[in-house]
Design an enzyme around this catalytic site. Structure first.
Site, PDB file in Angstrom:
ATOM      1  N   ARG A   7       5.270 -11.369   7.492  1.00  0.00           N
ATOM      2  CA  ARG A   7       4.571 -11.166   8.761  1.00  0.00           C
ATOM      3  C   ARG A   7       5.299 -11.943   9.845  1.00  0.00           C
ATOM      4  O   ARG A   7       5.742 -13.073   9.617  1.00  0.00           O
ATOM      5  CB  ARG A   7       3.115 -11.637   8.674  1.00  0.00           C
ATOM      6  CG  ARG A   7       2.221 -10.619   7.983  1.00  0.00           C
ATOM      7  CD  ARG A   7       0.774 -10.984   8.124  1.00  0.00           C
ATOM      8  NE  ARG A   7      -0.042  -9.950   7.497  1.00  0.00           N
ATOM      9  CZ  ARG A   7      -1.240 -10.160   6.988  1.00  0.00           C
ATOM     10  NH1 ARG A   7      -1.762 -11.355   7.031  1.00  0.00           N
ATOM     11  NH2 ARG A   7      -1.918  -9.188   6.436  1.00  0.00           N
TER      12      ARG A   7
ATOM     13  N   HIS B 130      -4.254  -1.867  -5.871  1.00  0.00           N
ATOM     14  CA  HIS B 130      -4.786  -0.647  -5.292  1.00  0.00           C
ATOM     15  C   HIS B 130      -5.348   0.220  -6.409  1.00  0.00           C
ATOM     16  O   HIS B 130      -4.670   0.474  -7.409  1.00  0.00           O
ATOM     17  CB  HIS B 130      -3.714   0.101  -4.506  1.00  0.00           C
ATOM     18  CG  HIS B 130      -3.205  -0.681  -3.338  1.00  0.00           C
ATOM     19  ND1 HIS B 130      -2.097  -1.506  -3.420  1.00  0.00           N
ATOM     20  CD2 HIS B 130      -3.686  -0.810  -2.076  1.00  0.00           C
ATOM     21  CE1 HIS B 130      -1.905  -2.091  -2.249  1.00  0.00           C
ATOM     22  NE2 HIS B 130      -2.856  -1.693  -1.422  1.00  0.00           N
TER      23      HIS B 130
ATOM     24  N   CYS C   2       0.810  -1.220   0.000  1.00  0.00           N
ATOM     25  CA  CYS C   2       0.000   0.000   0.000  1.00  0.00           C
ATOM     26  C   CYS C   2       0.848   1.276   0.000  1.00  0.00           C
ATOM     27  O   CYS C   2       0.620   2.167  -0.829  1.00  0.00           O
ATOM     28  CB  CYS C   2      -0.952  -0.002   1.190  1.00  0.00           C
ATOM     29  SG  CYS C   2      -1.555  -1.613   1.678  1.00  0.00           S
TER      30      CYS C   2
END
Length: 636
Positions: free
Chosen positions: A356, A378, A327
């Site tokens: 992660r 996006h 993002c």
């Protein structure tokens, strides 16, 4: 006389003296005995209090039953179970809980006021949750008694239940203890122990659970009112909202499926999983069920989204976080030069690797990894373009999932308590998503308060071959990143305007989707996805040269073509080996096929499709591959 009463009379000499054939079970730990004694004091006081209230008031209340029938009941005395018995013995046997004025309610809990009463059975999702949550308490009781476990959380899931508990830094569940644990669960279920609901003050709760730091933390953070509910069942006393079954005898058999170990900070959590079966028997399918385990998270934390990370840090920090996403990079790409309304919607996509910091015990196969790829996209658009873009995302998602052969279910998650931004923008965004879902026409659920802090979202869930749900695709609206990155474009009027950001992932984690797809296919991949499309098998060494030509024809067309010319095996053995390897097709070539330049075709399910011209067979495979037909072997 129940299990607890017998133990109490014998001063807790262990479960063996209670009639349970578990000689290996130790005497209950002192804190369990003390907790149970205190619970009994509180329970006796509550029973007297309710009896006194019923005697003093002697008030008749009106209860509306299913079908419109209305009956009289006595406040603080009549229970939903008693009314179910009046309606029919079958309802009394199959009901697992009640709904009173729309709220879940124990069958044995006295009614207090005029109410609309409905009954929950195992056929409903709420009924299944009650059934499996009650089964969780049985597992917790067995873990306390056998292992001296400190209970953490034990929720029901969509298809079963599990329990997390703490045994200390070094202690693990031994393999020899698992059959004993399972047997204790079965004995506790057979003992038909009642579930007893107790309302306790915060001070009483802290006294009950003074030896359990996990429960004390829940009490501190979650109990905001003067009281909360506790359930007793046999020797188990647990903080719980309920409702529960009337007694453990309604559960039937329980089967231990797995025990996994997860780590959170310094502590290990041992998580045995059982499956209860009395009301759900699917021709033995439940025996093969495996519920995913998750590490214990601090109370109040949302489950991690499979698409978005926390953007509460600054943009510069986001790119260096433990859970980086695409993002911020796409926002920087939008902002690196002036933008015009003519460029919108601007769509950017990235299949880059993401990371992660997952706890070691929560990792599982392809479904949960520390490093994974996401079909992350996006879309930067003007507010008046939102509706069309959301619909385009839904259509794209439907196209992909249909090709993969998945049915899916969607959920709209709305504004959480800790949201950022203006409420009016949230209301507008939620209306846009809801309208898009209604126009799309597929079933969807509403998850109030489960949205991301930066905007509402649509989550897409698919089920694997064992019925386990996996959250994969997602469509999320975001007003915060455009604001924080100061994203602007020149509108038609010449004024600077701010775009809206849509986060879109269709597959979600590519690895997770691949894992779900692999289990769904069971090794029998559709032709267009298969890594083993065709194997050419010559009957004898004389046909090996022609078999290689057939293989080359397949490869030249872009198909996966292998050759099995192993002279050490008979033809039938080689055909069988190819079918066990799940080759979609086998091209068998003998002397006849060599002379006519044909192939004799079989499928992995041993269907014989007969003799085909080699070129025509290759062309037919290409047609089936290009159309992504899931059952090419059947319609060849």
């Amino acid at each position: 006389m129940g299990l607890y009463q017998r133990c109490r009379r014998l001063r807790f000499p262990g479960l063996h003296a209670c009639g349970l054939h578990t000689a290996a079970v130790p005497t209950p730990p002192h804190w369990l005995v003390e907790r149970l004694g205190y619970f009994e004091e509180l329970w006796t006081a509550q029973v007297k209090r309710l009896a006194s209230m019923a005697q003093e008031e002697q008030r008749t209340i009106k209860i509306s039953l299913p079908g419109g029938q209305k009956v009289d009941a006595v406040a603080w005395k009549t229970t939903p179970y008693q009314l179910a018995q009046q309606i029919s013995s079958n309802l009394a046997d199959t009901a697992v809980a009640a709904q009173v004025n729309g709220e879940p309610y124990d069958l044995e809990r006295p009614l207090e006021t005029d109410a609309d009463l409905r009954f929950l059975t195992f056929n409903s999702a709420q009924g299944k949750a009650v059934f499996w949550h009650s089964s969780t308490h049985v597992l917790g009781a067995a873990a306390e008694q056998l292992l001296g476990a400190v209970l953490c959380q034990g929720p029901s899931t969509e298809c079963g239940f599990y329990h997390d508990f703490f045994l200390g830094k070094e202690r693990t569940v031994k393999g020899s203890e698992l059959p004993v644990l399972e047997r204790i669960c079965q004995d506790l279920a057979a003992a038909a122990q009642p579930f007893r609901r107790l309302e306790a003050s915060q001070a009483q709760l802290r006294q009950l659970f003074k030896d359990n730091p996990f429960k004390l933390r829940l009490i501190e953070e979650k109990v905001t009112g003067p009281t909360a509910t506790v359930y007793g069942c046999g020797m188990l006393v647990d903080l719980c909202r309920g409702p529960h079954l009337r007694h453990t005898g309604q559960i039937g058999g329980l089967k231990l499926l797995s025990a996994e170990y997860t780590r959170r900070g310094f502590s290990e959590v041992k998580t045995p999983t059982l499956f209860s079966t009395k009301l759900w028997e699917l021709s033995g399918h439940w025996k093969h069920y495996r519920e995913d385990m998750f590490a214990l998270q601090p109370p109040g934390l949302d489950r991690p989204s499979s698409s978005q990370s926390d953007h509460s840090a600054s943009p510069a920090t986001d790119t260096l976080a433990l859970k980086p996403m695409n993002c911020p990079a796409h926002c920087l790409m939008f902002a690196h030069r002036p933008r015009s309304w003519r460029e919108l919607p601007l769509r950017l996509a990235d299949f880059g690797a993401l990371h992660r910091a997952e706890a070691s015990g929560s990792l599982g196969g392809l479904t949960r990894l520390r490093c994974f790829q996401q079909d992350d996209a996006h879309i930067f658009c003007a507010p008046d373009q939102l509706q069309a873009e959301i619909r385009g995302c839904l259509d794209f998602l439907y196209s992909v999932y249909t090709i993969l052969g998945f049915s899916f279910h969607m959920a709209l998650s709305t504004r959480p308590s800790g949201f950022l931004g203006e409420p009016c923008l949230w209301d507008q965004a939620e209306q846009v998503l809801q309208q898009a879902l209604e126009e799309f026409g597929a079933p969807w659920d509403l998850n109030p308060g489960d949205g991301a802090f930066y905007g509402p979202k649509i989550d897409v869930h698919v089920r694997d071959a064992l019925g386990r749900p996996h959250q994969c695709g997602t469509i999320q609206l975001d007003f915060q990143l455009p604001l924080r990155f100061d994203l602007q474009y020149k509108g038609q009027s010449g004024a600077l305007e701010r775009p809206v950001l849509i986060h879109r992932a269709v597959l979600g984690s590519v690895e997770r989707m691949l894992g779900v797809l692999a289990e769904s296919c069971g090794g029998k991949w559709p032709l267009w996805l298969s890594p083993f499309q065709v194997v050419v098998i010559p009957v004898g060494t004389e046909q090996e040269e022609y078999a290689r030509e057939a293989q080359q024809s397949l490869q030249a067309a872009g198909l996966v073509g292998d050759l099995d010319a192993d002279s050490g095996l008979t033809l039938s053995r080689r055909i069988r080996r190819a079918q066990l390897a799940h080759y979609n097709f086998q091209f068998v070539v003998g002397q006849r096929e060599q002379s006519k330049r044909t192939v004799n075709i079989r499928t992995r399910d041993n269907r014989r499709l007969g003799e085909w011209d080699l070129a025509e067979a290759v062309q037919r495979l290409l047609e089936l591959q290009d159309t992504r037909i899931p059952n090419a072997e059947e319609i060849f």
